[in-house]
Write a protein that holds these residues in place. Structure first.
Motif, short mmCIF file in Angstrom:
data_model
loop_
_atom_site.label_atom_id
_atom_site.label_comp_id
_atom_site.label_asym_id
_atom_site.label_seq_id
_atom_site.Cartn_x
_atom_site.Cartn_y
_atom_site.Cartn_z
N PRO A 79 0.80 -1.23 0.00
CA PRO A 79 0.00 0.00 0.00
C PRO A 79 0.83 1.28 0.00
CG PRO A 79 0.07 -0.94 2.20
CD PRO A 79 0.78 -1.90 1.30
N THR A 80 2.14 1.16 0.11
CA THR A 80 3.00 2.35 0.19
C THR A 80 3.49 2.83 -1.17
OG1 THR A 80 5.11 1.15 0.43
CG2 THR A 80 3.81 1.53 2.44
N ARG A 81 3.28 2.02 -2.21
CA ARG A 81 3.82 2.38 -3.52
C ARG A 81 2.76 2.24 -4.60
NH1 ARG A 81 8.02 -0.25 -0.84
NH2 ARG A 81 10.03 0.84 -0.91
N ARG A 82 2.76 3.21 -5.54
CA ARG A 82 1.89 3.08 -6.70
C ARG A 82 2.48 3.81 -7.89
NH1 ARG A 82 -3.52 6.97 -6.24
NH2 ARG A 82 -2.45 8.87 -5.52
N TRP A 83 2.16 3.27 -9.06
CA TRP A 83 2.50 3.92 -10.32
C TRP A 83 1.40 4.93 -10.66
CZ3 TRP A 83 7.24 2.73 -11.38
CH2 TRP A 83 7.74 1.44 -11.21
N ILE A 84 1.80 6.11 -11.12
CA ILE A 84 0.85 7.13 -11.59
C ILE A 84 1.23 7.44 -13.03
CG2 ILE A 84 -0.10 9.43 -11.23
CD1 ILE A 84 0.83 9.21 -8.30
N VAL A 85 0.31 7.15 -13.96
CA VAL A 85 0.68 7.08 -15.37
C VAL A 85 -0.28 7.88 -16.24
CG1 VAL A 85 0.83 5.50 -17.32
CG2 VAL A 85 1.76 4.84 -15.11
N ASP A 86 0.28 8.66 -17.14
CA ASP A 86 -0.46 9.27 -18.24
C ASP A 86 0.17 8.74 -19.53
OD1 ASP A 86 -1.80 10.75 -20.10
OD2 ASP A 86 -1.57 12.67 -19.08
N PRO A 87 -0.52 7.87 -20.25
CA PRO A 87 0.09 7.25 -21.43
C PRO A 87 0.29 8.20 -22.59
CG PRO A 87 -2.21 6.64 -21.27
CD PRO A 87 -1.89 7.39 -20.00
N LEU A 88 -0.54 9.26 -22.63
CA LEU A 88 -0.44 10.20 -23.75
C LEU A 88 -0.91 11.58 -23.28
CD1 LEU A 88 0.05 10.98 -26.67
CD2 LEU A 88 -2.15 9.94 -27.28
N ASP A 89 0.03 12.35 -22.79
CA ASP A 89 -0.27 13.72 -22.38
C ASP A 89 -0.10 14.62 -23.60
OD1 ASP A 89 -0.80 15.80 -20.42
OD2 ASP A 89 1.26 16.42 -20.79
N GLY A 90 -1.16 15.31 -23.96
CA GLY A 90 -1.15 16.08 -25.20
C GLY A 90 -1.92 15.36 -26.29
N THR A 91 -3.01 14.69 -25.89
CA THR A 91 -3.78 13.89 -26.85
C THR A 91 -4.29 14.72 -28.02
OG1 THR A 91 -4.52 12.54 -24.98
CG2 THR A 91 -5.71 12.27 -27.04
N THR A 92 -4.77 15.93 -27.74
CA THR A 92 -5.29 16.77 -28.82
C THR A 92 -4.20 17.11 -29.82
OG1 THR A 92 -6.98 17.67 -27.34
CG2 THR A 92 -6.52 18.90 -29.36
N ASN A 93 -3.00 17.42 -29.35
CA ASN A 93 -1.87 17.65 -30.26
C ASN A 93 -1.64 16.41 -31.13
OD1 ASN A 93 -1.43 20.17 -29.17
ND2 ASN A 93 0.32 19.56 -27.93
N PHE A 94 -1.63 15.25 -30.49
CA PHE A 94 -1.39 13.98 -31.18
C PHE A 94 -2.40 13.78 -32.29
CE2 PHE A 94 -1.88 9.40 -31.70
CZ PHE A 94 -0.59 8.91 -31.62
N LEU A 95 -3.66 13.99 -31.98
CA LEU A 95 -4.72 13.72 -32.94
C LEU A 95 -4.77 14.75 -34.06
CD1 LEU A 95 -7.53 12.54 -30.53
CD2 LEU A 95 -6.12 11.16 -32.03
N HIS A 96 -4.15 15.90 -33.84
CA HIS A 96 -4.07 16.92 -34.89
C HIS A 96 -2.75 16.88 -35.64
CE1 HIS A 96 -7.76 19.43 -34.28
NE2 HIS A 96 -7.78 18.71 -33.18
N GLY A 97 -1.94 15.87 -35.37
CA GLY A 97 -0.69 15.71 -36.10
C GLY A 97 0.42 16.64 -35.67
N MET A 98 0.30 17.19 -34.45
CA MET A 98 1.35 18.09 -33.95
C MET A 98 2.29 17.31 -33.03
SD MET A 98 -0.79 21.63 -33.28
CE MET A 98 -2.18 20.90 -32.43
N PRO A 99 3.59 17.30 -33.30
CA PRO A 99 4.53 16.45 -32.57
C PRO A 99 4.96 17.02 -31.22
CG PRO A 99 5.70 17.64 -34.26
CD PRO A 99 4.25 18.01 -34.43
N HIS A 100 3.98 17.23 -30.35
CA HIS A 100 4.28 17.72 -29.00
C HIS A 100 3.36 17.02 -28.02
CE1 HIS A 100 6.25 20.59 -26.31
NE2 HIS A 100 5.08 20.73 -25.72
N TRP A 101 3.81 15.87 -27.54
CA TRP A 101 3.04 15.04 -26.63
C TRP A 101 4.02 14.11 -25.91
CZ3 TRP A 101 3.96 10.20 -28.69
CH2 TRP A 101 4.22 10.15 -30.07
N ALA A 102 3.59 13.48 -24.85
CA ALA A 102 4.54 12.75 -24.02
C ALA A 102 3.90 11.60 -23.26
CB ALA A 102 5.20 13.71 -23.01
#
Length: 264
Positions: A79-102
């Motif tokens: 209970p002391t450890r957990r992963w906190i994950v965003d698989p695609l931060d900048g989804t709107t950029n990604f879907l508009h073809g802009m190469p700025h996401w992480a």
């Protein structure tokens, strides 16, 4: 920098997810996209990347908890450890073809972020940090926040709420107060990279309201380990849980925060 076993697991997972996302990014016009809310898109690529991250991270550390943007939260046997994950931060950029996401991954231990990775696959930039070990870029470069001390020479980043977003009026007031005092404000649409860019000295400061914990958990540690100040916008708020954040280099922070906090 020689990272811990956990950090090496995080880097490996981020690269695996990044490879999948880059493949889909090349075919972005063919992605099947569904609405998840006003202005908030989720794609097959997003869900697939989170599945890869979960397999890599939970496969290596099956007792840890899990908090991801696209899947249900899970409490681990530890209970002391957990992963906190965003698989695609900048989804709107990604879907508009802009190469700025992480891809953003943070490891929390007893309520504190102790390891962080923010990976920009489009530019192959891997930002990472561990508590007390500094902030690094691509294994070679130790990062420090900028040394600028004059507001008029400083560039800031923020997120401007879309549509009728709750925090749009406050953000517009912030901009009205800040822009006459600085060299510019950028809105690039990826909170994790905004924080990484503060850590790298590319931005002098950043602020935003209403972020999710997975948006900022990794980036917050990057800024701290690069020597920056990170605080809630309003005193008494919980930085990660409330998601109202302001950060900057130590020289600029007092003047910068005074402007942003004038309305809070």
């Amino acid at each position: 920098m020689q990272g811990s076993a956990n950090l090496n697991i995080m880097v490996k997972a981020a690269r695996a997810a990044g490879r999948s996302l880059v493949k889909d990014f090349r075919e972005v016009e063919n992605l099947q996209v569904s609405m998840k809310g006003a202005g908030d898109f989720v794609s097959k690529a997003d869900i697939a990347a989170e599945a890869i991250l979960k397999e890599e991270l939970m496969g290596a550390r099956p007792t840890y908890g899990w908090l991801g943007e696209e899947s249900a939260e899970e409490e681990g046997k530890d209970p002391t450890r957990r992963w906190i994950v965003d698989p695609l931060d900048g989804t709107t950029n990604f879907l508009h073809g802009m190469p700025h996401w992480a891809v953003s991954i943070a490891l929390e231990h007893k309520g504190e972020i102790v390891s962080a990775v923010v990976y920009d696959p489009a530019k192959d930039e891997m930002f990472f940090a561990e508590k007390g070990q500094g902030c690094w870029l691509n294994d070679k470069t130790r990062l420090r926040v900028s040394g600028r001390s004059r507001m008029i020479e400083s560039v800031f980043a923020t997120g401007v709420p879309f549509g009728g977003g709750k925090y749009l009026p406050a953000t517009l007031q912030d901009l009205a107060g800040l822009m006459p005092e600085c060299a510019g404000v950028r809105r690039w649409g990826a909170a994790a990279l905004d924080l990484a860019y503060v850590a790298a000295g590319r931005y002098d400061g950043y602020w935003e309201r209403g972020l999710h914990i997975w948006d900022i958990a990794g980036g917050v540690l990057l800024v701290k380990e690069a020597g920056g100040f990170v605080e809630p916008i309003r005193e008494g708020q919980n930085l990660l849980e409330d998601g109202h954040l302001i950060c900057a280099n130590p020289e600029i922070f007092p003047a910068f925060s005074k402007i942003i906090r004038a309305r809070d």
